[in-house]
Write an enzyme that holds these catalytic residues in place. Structure first.
Site: not given
Length: 573
Positions: A354, A431
């Protein structure tokens, strides 16, 4: 005068009612001891068996548990004596006649005793009763030191729970400001409320007050103790009616605060191992209804959880797969439910690290907000003990870090149901962990599953910071959960599951990729999760990336706990 006093302790764990309380006959008293999971010295010692050492020498401080006594009273407002008398008013309640007198009977009576000063002051402060407005006056003429007017807006029925919880939060803020020891809360207009509506209103007010008073000071060198000791709720029911409801409110608040503290804890304190330890402690505290099973790396390998283990591979802190199971103390089980929470105690993004403005890497301790909601619900349900329902609480806890052993973009991982995934973005890791968690949940024989995750920035872009996105192919499950959210006051919005978008998730070398195109990111993420749920199981995904964190207050919200508890109760016999 009927009175019920309920002590709600603003911290975390539960204990039995002190026996001395049974000797009191003039009022019924219920106590809820809620010790903090990360503030107990004994727990800190135990945590070191999981982690090598606390990075940065940071340890949560021991925090003395505060309490608030709630009393339900039916008395004349002008006779109440205390620090702050808070009146919830709608815009309609603030209407005045041609003589500048309040048309509302309660406000008119208060204003008469104050010689018209209340009406005059409200005009000077431009207080109209709009939602979010609040003002506190120090006016002579009554037994109370101050009068507070809290705006409820139009108070539409569909938003009643959140409005009255907001009323409690506003009262808590006012109490902090003036260092009040005791306050009273009433509504200017409550005549039209049914008995059930009054109970729900009182519960929402109590919840907002407790959660508004709570401040997580474990990581501050100095902290100020809250001064609020008692709250009188006037005109919303008698002792007998409110006793059970306020106990339930206390149980739910303890779960919400537990969830908040878990999310607030920094990643150098709350590692996957410590999160698993906290889950185990919940089970041991309520061992009559809860059991814990923590799976280590080897056991996860046996279960072929390659998707989950791929995410965890880069971290020096090993993953812990958490499985708590609630079974009612008596009676048959008529429904089996699964609650699955994303448990990334820190998310660096992996090799797709990030970077740049808005990436919020410094806040990625909250990437386990889904697990906090699930474990907070487990704590509350351990106290409430609903009949007829079995609940499985599942968290695949780990960190998403960067190292030579870490998962690379382009790697292919294999989930426990045999499906293969080409990892085209290591920052879409949540996920991947949820995939194996959902397969595990289905293997427990559950009929319905809700998973909660801080999954996508796309959902925040779509719905903003206060509303969670709901994705489900089941209309019946959607109705159940939205009915629960109306009671809890938490905001949800159903989003589409557009099957045609799955085209963007197909891989040339595996069954699927883990991210699609930029457009519809929250939808494609949900379609990914759907691949790991048995078709016979009703399933819902809640993307709570927005409401998990309060940016203004810079702390966790505890979002999801209240709705999950309400939903489980609706499924109990």
């Amino acid at each position: 005068m009927a009175v019920v006093v309920v002590s709600l302790f603003s911290s975390l764990v539960g204990s039995s009612t002190p026996s001395i309380l049974s000797k009191l006959s003039s009022s019924r008293i219920l106590r809820f001891s809620l010790a903090s999971p990360l503030s107990s010295r004994r727990r800190l010692r135990m945590a070191h068996t999981v982690t090598r050492a606390t990075l940065g020498l940071t340890k949560p401080a021991y925090v003395e548990v505060p309490k608030i006594d709630f009393s339900a009273k039916e008395i004349d407002l002008v006779e109440w004596k205390g620090d702050v008398l808070a009146v919830g008013v709608t815009e309609k309640d603030m209407a005045k006649d041609e003589n500048s007198k309040f048309e509302n009977s309660i406000l008119r009576k208060l204003d008469t005793h104050l010689g018209g000063l209340l009406a005059e002051a409200s005009v000077e402060e431009d207080f109209t009763g709009k939602a979010g407005q609040s003002t506190v006056f120090r006016l002579p003429g009554l037994g109370c030191k101050r009068i507070g007017l809290i705006g409820l807006g139009q108070c539409a029925p569909t938003s009643a729970a959140s409005v009255y919880r907001g009323l409690g939060e506003a009262v808590a803020a006012a109490a902090k400001t003036v260092q009040a020891n005791n306050v009273a809360i009433t509504l200017a207009s409550s005549e039209g409320l049914s008995v059930d509506s009054k109970l729900l209103t009182a519960s929402a007010i109590a919840s907002g007050t407790v959660l508004g008073i709570f401040e997580d000071c474990r990581f501050k060198s100095e902290s100020k103790k809250p001064s609020l000791k008692s709250v009188d709720i006037i005109g919303l029911g008698s002792a007998t009616e409110l006793e059970k409801k306020l106990k339930y409110t206390g149980d739910v608040c303890s779960g919400v605060i537990f969830g908040r503290e878990l999310v607030n804890a920094p990643a150098n304190v709350l590692t996957p191992g410590v999160l698993a330890e906290e889950a185990s402690k919940i089970a041991s505290m309520y061992s009559d209804v809860l059991t814990a099973n923590i799976l280590d790396v080897e056991k996860c390998k046996e279960l072929k959880m390659g998707s989950y283990l791929g995410v965890a591979a880069a971290s020096a802190n090993p993953p812990h797969f958490i499985h708590l199971c609630y079974k009612p103390p008596t009676g048959p089980v008529k429904a089996k439910l699964g609650l699955v929470g994303k448990g990334l105690t820190f998310d660096s993004g992996g090799y797709n690290i990030k970077t740049g403005p808005g990436c919020s890497i410094e806040l990625m301790k909250f990437d386990m907000g889904g697990s906090a909601a699930v474990l907070g619900a487990a704590k509350a349900l351990g106290q409430i003990k609903p009949p007829g329902v079995e609940v499985h609480f599942i968290v695949a806890a780990c960190e998403n870090m960067i190292s030579g052993t870490g998962m690379r973009p382009g790697d292919v991982v294999t989930a426990s149901n045999g499906k293969t995934i080409e990892v085209n973005n290591t920052d879409a890791e949540g996920r991947l962990t949820l995939a194996d968690a959902l397969v595990f949940a289905c293997n427990q024989g559950v009929e319905k599953i809700i998973d909660l995750a801080t999954l996508t920035g796309a959902c925040v872009v779509a719905l903003g910071p206060s509303i969670a996105g709901v994705f489900t192919p089941s209309d019946d499950l959607a109705k159940e959960v939205f009915a629960a959210s109306e009671v809890s006051g938490e905001k949800l919005w159903r989003m589409p599951l557009e099957d045609s978008y799955w085209e963007s998730m197909k891989s040339g070398v595996a069954d699927m990729v883990n991210t699609g195109g930029r457009q519809g990111g929250a939808i494609t993420a949900s379609l990914f999760l759907k691949q790991f749920v048995d078709e016979k199981v009703q399933w819902m995904h809640i993307d709570m990336a927005g409401p998990v964190w309060n940016e203004k207050k810079k702390c966790a919200t505890g979002f999801g706990v209240s709705t999950l508890v309400e939903w489980v109760l609706k499924n109990s016999s």
